[in-house]
Design a protein around this motif. Structure first.
Motif, PDB file in Angstrom:
ATOM      1  N   VAL A 133      -5.721 -12.855   5.765  1.00 50.73           N
ATOM      2  CA  VAL A 133      -5.524 -11.770   4.793  1.00 50.73           C
ATOM      3  C   VAL A 133      -6.872 -11.154   4.410  1.00 50.73           C
ATOM      4  CG1 VAL A 133      -4.786 -11.268   2.427  1.00 50.73           C
ATOM      5  CG2 VAL A 133      -3.358 -12.676   3.897  1.00 50.73           C
ATOM      6  N   GLU A 156      -8.232  -8.849   7.091  1.00 49.76           N
ATOM      7  CA  GLU A 156      -7.519  -7.564   7.169  1.00 49.76           C
ATOM      8  C   GLU A 156      -7.905  -6.648   6.011  1.00 49.76           C
ATOM      9  OE1 GLU A 156      -5.952  -6.548   9.615  1.00 49.76           O
ATOM     10  OE2 GLU A 156      -5.497  -8.371  10.748  1.00 49.76           O
ATOM     11  N   LEU A 157      -7.922  -7.204   4.798  1.00 54.81           N
ATOM     12  CA  LEU A 157      -8.138  -6.358   3.618  1.00 54.81           C
ATOM     13  C   LEU A 157      -9.581  -5.911   3.469  1.00 54.81           C
ATOM     14  CD1 LEU A 157      -5.848  -8.090   0.969  1.00 54.81           C
ATOM     15  CD2 LEU A 157      -5.371  -6.088   2.362  1.00 54.81           C
ATOM     16  N   VAL A 162     -10.764  -2.342   4.325  1.00 55.47           N
ATOM     17  CA  VAL A 162     -10.529  -1.173   3.463  1.00 55.47           C
ATOM     18  C   VAL A 162     -11.827  -0.735   2.776  1.00 55.47           C
ATOM     19  CG1 VAL A 162      -9.206  -0.306   1.488  1.00 55.47           C
ATOM     20  CG2 VAL A 162      -8.163  -1.915   3.068  1.00 55.47           C
ATOM     21  N   GLU A 207      -0.349  -0.839  -4.367  1.00 56.16           N
ATOM     22  CA  GLU A 207       0.950  -1.487  -4.569  1.00 56.16           C
ATOM     23  C   GLU A 207       1.701  -1.463  -3.247  1.00 56.16           C
ATOM     24  OE1 GLU A 207       3.110   0.095  -8.023  1.00 56.16           O
ATOM     25  OE2 GLU A 207       1.208   1.013  -8.594  1.00 56.16           O
ATOM     26  N   THR A 208       2.197  -2.605  -2.851  1.00 59.81           N
ATOM     27  CA  THR A 208       2.973  -2.674  -1.611  1.00 59.81           C
ATOM     28  C   THR A 208       4.398  -3.108  -1.949  1.00 59.81           C
ATOM     29  OG1 THR A 208       2.681  -4.996  -1.037  1.00 59.81           O
ATOM     30  CG2 THR A 208       0.849  -3.525  -0.527  1.00 59.81           C
ATOM     31  N   GLU A 209       5.179  -3.278  -0.913  1.00 56.08           N
ATOM     32  CA  GLU A 209       6.576  -3.687  -1.124  1.00 56.08           C
ATOM     33  C   GLU A 209       6.687  -5.028  -1.827  1.00 56.08           C
ATOM     34  OE1 GLU A 209       9.128  -2.006   2.588  1.00 56.08           O
ATOM     35  OE2 GLU A 209       7.425  -3.295   3.060  1.00 56.08           O
ATOM     36  N   VAL A 210       5.715  -5.925  -1.559  1.00 55.13           N
ATOM     37  CA  VAL A 210       5.857  -7.279  -2.083  1.00 55.13           C
ATOM     38  C   VAL A 210       4.757  -7.689  -3.062  1.00 55.13           C
ATOM     39  CG1 VAL A 210       7.080  -8.100  -0.056  1.00 55.13           C
ATOM     40  CG2 VAL A 210       4.611  -8.304  -0.124  1.00 55.13           C
ATOM     41  N   LYS A 220      -5.965   3.215   6.250  1.00 55.68           N
ATOM     42  CA  LYS A 220      -6.590   1.894   6.366  1.00 55.68           C
ATOM     43  C   LYS A 220      -5.905   0.886   5.435  1.00 55.68           C
ATOM     44  CE  LYS A 220      -9.485  -0.967   7.965  1.00 55.68           C
ATOM     45  NZ  LYS A 220      -9.413  -1.378   9.359  1.00 55.68           N
ATOM     46  N   ALA A 221      -5.612   1.324   4.214  1.00 54.30           N
ATOM     47  CA  ALA A 221      -4.934   0.440   3.255  1.00 54.30           C
ATOM     48  C   ALA A 221      -3.553   0.062   3.789  1.00 54.30           C
ATOM     49  CB  ALA A 221      -4.808   1.134   1.904  1.00 54.30           C
ATOM     50  N   SER A 280      -3.945  -2.344   6.805  1.00 54.98           N
ATOM     51  CA  SER A 280      -4.440  -3.656   6.365  1.00 54.98           C
ATOM     52  C   SER A 280      -3.339  -4.426   5.648  1.00 54.98           C
ATOM     53  CB  SER A 280      -5.644  -3.489   5.433  1.00 54.98           C
ATOM     54  OG  SER A 280      -6.695  -2.870   6.115  1.00 54.98           O
ATOM     55  N   ALA A 281      -2.628  -3.729   4.762  1.00 50.81           N
ATOM     56  CA  ALA A 281      -1.549  -4.397   4.014  1.00 50.81           C
ATOM     57  C   ALA A 281      -0.457  -4.867   4.966  1.00 50.81           C
ATOM     58  CB  ALA A 281      -0.976  -3.454   2.961  1.00 50.81           C
ATOM     59  N   ALA A 288      -0.830  -5.614   8.184  1.00 55.74           N
ATOM     60  CA  ALA A 288      -1.333  -6.739   8.972  1.00 55.74           C
ATOM     61  C   ALA A 288      -1.383  -8.017   8.145  1.00 55.74           C
ATOM     62  CB  ALA A 288      -2.717  -6.407   9.512  1.00 55.74           C
ATOM     63  N   ALA A 289      -1.608  -7.853   6.847  1.00 54.84           N
ATOM     64  CA  ALA A 289      -1.668  -9.025   5.964  1.00 54.84           C
ATOM     65  C   ALA A 289      -0.274  -9.471   5.526  1.00 54.84           C
ATOM     66  CB  ALA A 289      -2.536  -8.713   4.740  1.00 54.84           C
ATOM     67  N   GLY A 290       0.740  -8.787   6.007  1.00 54.64           N
ATOM     68  CA  GLY A 290       2.116  -9.187   5.696  1.00 54.64           C
ATOM     69  C   GLY A 290       2.569  -8.778   4.302  1.00 54.64           C
ATOM     70  N   LEU A 291       1.932  -7.728   3.753  1.00 51.73           N
ATOM     71  CA  LEU A 291       2.259  -7.327   2.382  1.00 51.73           C
ATOM     72  C   LEU A 291       3.258  -6.176   2.323  1.00 51.73           C
ATOM     73  CD1 LEU A 291      -1.377  -7.492   0.946  1.00 51.73           C
ATOM     74  CD2 LEU A 291       0.446  -9.158   0.632  1.00 51.73           C
ATOM     75  N   GLY A 292       3.634  -5.648   3.465  1.00 52.26           N
ATOM     76  CA  GLY A 292       4.616  -4.564   3.480  1.00 52.26           C
ATOM     77  C   GLY A 292       3.982  -3.197   3.282  1.00 52.26           C
ATOM     78  N   ALA A 293       4.820  -2.185   3.131  1.00 51.91           N
ATOM     79  CA  ALA A 293       4.348  -0.800   3.044  1.00 51.91           C
ATOM     80  C   ALA A 293       3.647  -0.525   1.721  1.00 51.91           C
ATOM     81  CB  ALA A 293       5.537   0.148   3.203  1.00 51.91           C
ATOM     82  N   VAL A 294       2.621   0.314   1.774  1.00 54.22           N
ATOM     83  CA  VAL A 294       1.888   0.696   0.556  1.00 54.22           C
ATOM     84  C   VAL A 294       2.582   1.895  -0.077  1.00 54.22           C
ATOM     85  CG1 VAL A 294      -0.297   1.585  -0.345  1.00 54.22           C
ATOM     86  CG2 VAL A 294      -0.308  -0.167   1.432  1.00 54.22           C
ATOM     87  N   SER A 295       2.912   1.772  -1.353  1.00 54.63           N
ATOM     88  CA  SER A 295       3.560   2.898  -2.025  1.00 54.63           C
ATOM     89  C   SER A 295       2.563   3.695  -2.869  1.00 54.63           C
ATOM     90  CB  SER A 295       4.707   2.400  -2.911  1.00 54.63           C
ATOM     91  OG  SER A 295       4.250   1.400  -3.795  1.00 54.63           O
ATOM     92  N   PHE A 296       1.586   3.025  -3.444  1.00 57.08           N
ATOM     93  CA  PHE A 296       0.611   3.707  -4.308  1.00 57.08           C
ATOM     94  C   PHE A 296      -0.756   3.067  -4.121  1.00 57.08           C
ATOM     95  CE2 PHE A 296      -1.706   3.860  -8.387  1.00 57.08           C
ATOM     96  CZ  PHE A 296      -1.796   5.233  -8.567  1.00 57.08           C
TER      97      PHE A 296
END
Lengths: 274, 123
Positions: free
Chosen positions: A196, A199-200, A203, A225-228, B55-56, B59-60, B62-70
């Motif tokens: 993680v 990857e991050l 940015v 903010e992401t989905e999770v 990029k955000a 990266s998100a 690839a890190a398994g965090l899902g789609a970025v909304s904001f």
């Protein structure tokens, strides 16, 4: 510390006699050497033959803690107490896990039992004092002092006294994106901090370029903010990066305050070491 | 000429401290519609914001965090906030002192509207 030669001897002993209890010593040696996957493999194989051996389950729990699998560690220690009520290692371990989850009453119960089992154990006595203080004040700052000795100097637990809720985790990365401290436990309970973090950290270069070209000065934080999750990042000393992840339910204002607290904690920790 | 995005951008631009408001293509950083104060280049803001958001997002993912909304980038003298709607991103460039809560709400509403427009073939 057990040397590689001992690992070889123990491995040979196990090869000669697969029923040998040497797997506990071998698993512990491998754990201390940081070979966690191998340590777990040896322990699980041994447990398949000796499923009612408390010390083997205790070893399994400590390996799980080292792997960041706190939930699984809890289950293993719980099994130890079923097999051997009063097992000191399990009582201390469960005390730590409950404190980590802010289940202070349970933590006090386990640590009180540990103190009764070994009144000379100063570490348990100290941890118990902190749990009672936390219960009285609702404050968790001294948590680091309540950790088992094997974890007190473990950089993966650097932020446990700042992050109090399930789903909150933080990482401190160096300029190359390598983990300096903290942990990132995935949905399957595994520590995926390095993946993680790598990857991050990418940015930040985009952030630097953006602020430079738009004459905005240095960047001070990125939040997305992401989905999770909600992820917040801030630059750290020596071109490092602090990454905080919380659940989507965490209000953004609180995320920002947690990021500030983690930054302070990381700054102090780095100063002590540089 | 008014576009389907004009009223969203005007609404965002009315927020105190907002310097630029744009709808851009995340893939190539091209401006779809924009409101930009004099002295700022919409193309430059769009290109940089698109790259940052992409990029955000990658990266998100690839890190398994899902789609970025904001997303929000805070710097010493300004902020960039962005919300994604498919390939399109709605972005604001603003001074440090803006009310982020208001802007975030407005951006997310606008992103949802863009998503709805997408569904109706306005691309």
């Amino acid at each position: 510390m057990t040397m590689p030669d001992d690992v070889r001897l123990l491995t040979e002993e196990l090869a000669r006699d697969p029923n040998s209890l040497a797997f506990v010593t071998l698993g512990e040696a491998l754990r201390r050497q940081g070979q966690l996957d191998m340590a777990l493999k040896v322990t699980l194989r041994g447990l398949a033959r000796h499923p009612y051996l408390p010390d083997a389950h205790d070893l399994g729990a400590r390996i799980c803690v080292d792997r960041g699998e706190i939930e699984r560690a809890f289950e293993e220690w719980d099994m130890v107490l079923t097999l051997a009520p009063g097992h000191l290692g399990a009582l201390k371990g469960l005390g730590f896990v409950c404190f980590h989850r802010e289940r202070f009453a349970d933590a006090e119960r386990y640590l009180s039992a540990a103190a009764a089992a070994d009144p000379q154990d100063e570490q348990v006595e100290r941890a118990l004092r902190h749990v009672r203080t936390a219960r009285a004040d609702g404050w968790t700052e001294p948590l680091a002092h309540a950790l088992p000795a094997s974890l007190m100097d473990d950089s993966r637990y650097l932020f446990v006294n700042v992050l109090n809720e399930e789903g909150q985790t933080a990482l401190l990365l160096d300029r190359d994106g390598l983990v300096l401290a903290g942990a990132y436990v995935g949905a399957d309970g595994k520590d995926v901090a390095q993946e993680v973090g790598a990857e991050l950290s990418g940015v930040t270069e985009a952030a630097r370029r953006t602020t430079r070209h738009l004459s905005m000065g240095d960047w001070t934080s990125i939040v997305f903010e992401t989905e999770v999750a909600v992820v917040a990042m801030a630059p750290s000393q020596h071109d490092g990066l602090l990454v905080l992840a919380t659940s989507r339910a965490t209000p953004l204002g609180l995320v920002r305050r947690l990021l500030d607290k983690c930054s302070d904690r990381a700054g102090r920790w780095l100063e002590e070491r540089v | 000429m008014a576009t389907p995005f004009t009223h969203m951008l005007q609404s965002l631009a009315r927020q105190r401290g907002v310097i630029a408001a744009l709808v851009i293509s995340e893939r190539d950083g091209i401006v779809i519609d924009s409101y930009v104060q004099v002295g700022h280049s919409a193309d430059r803001v769009a290109a940089l914001a698109a790259k940052l958001f992409r990029k955000a997002r990658l990266s998100a993912g690839a890190a398994g965090l899902g789609a970025v909304s904001f997303m929000q980038l805070e710097a010493q003298s300004g902020r960039i906030c962005a919300a994604g709607a498919g390939d399109q991103v709605i972005v604001i460039l603003a001074e440090s002192g803006i009310n982020v809560g208001l802007v975030r709400g407005e951006l997310l509403r606008s992103a949802a509207e863009i998503g709805a427009l997408d569904g109706q073939g306005f691309r």
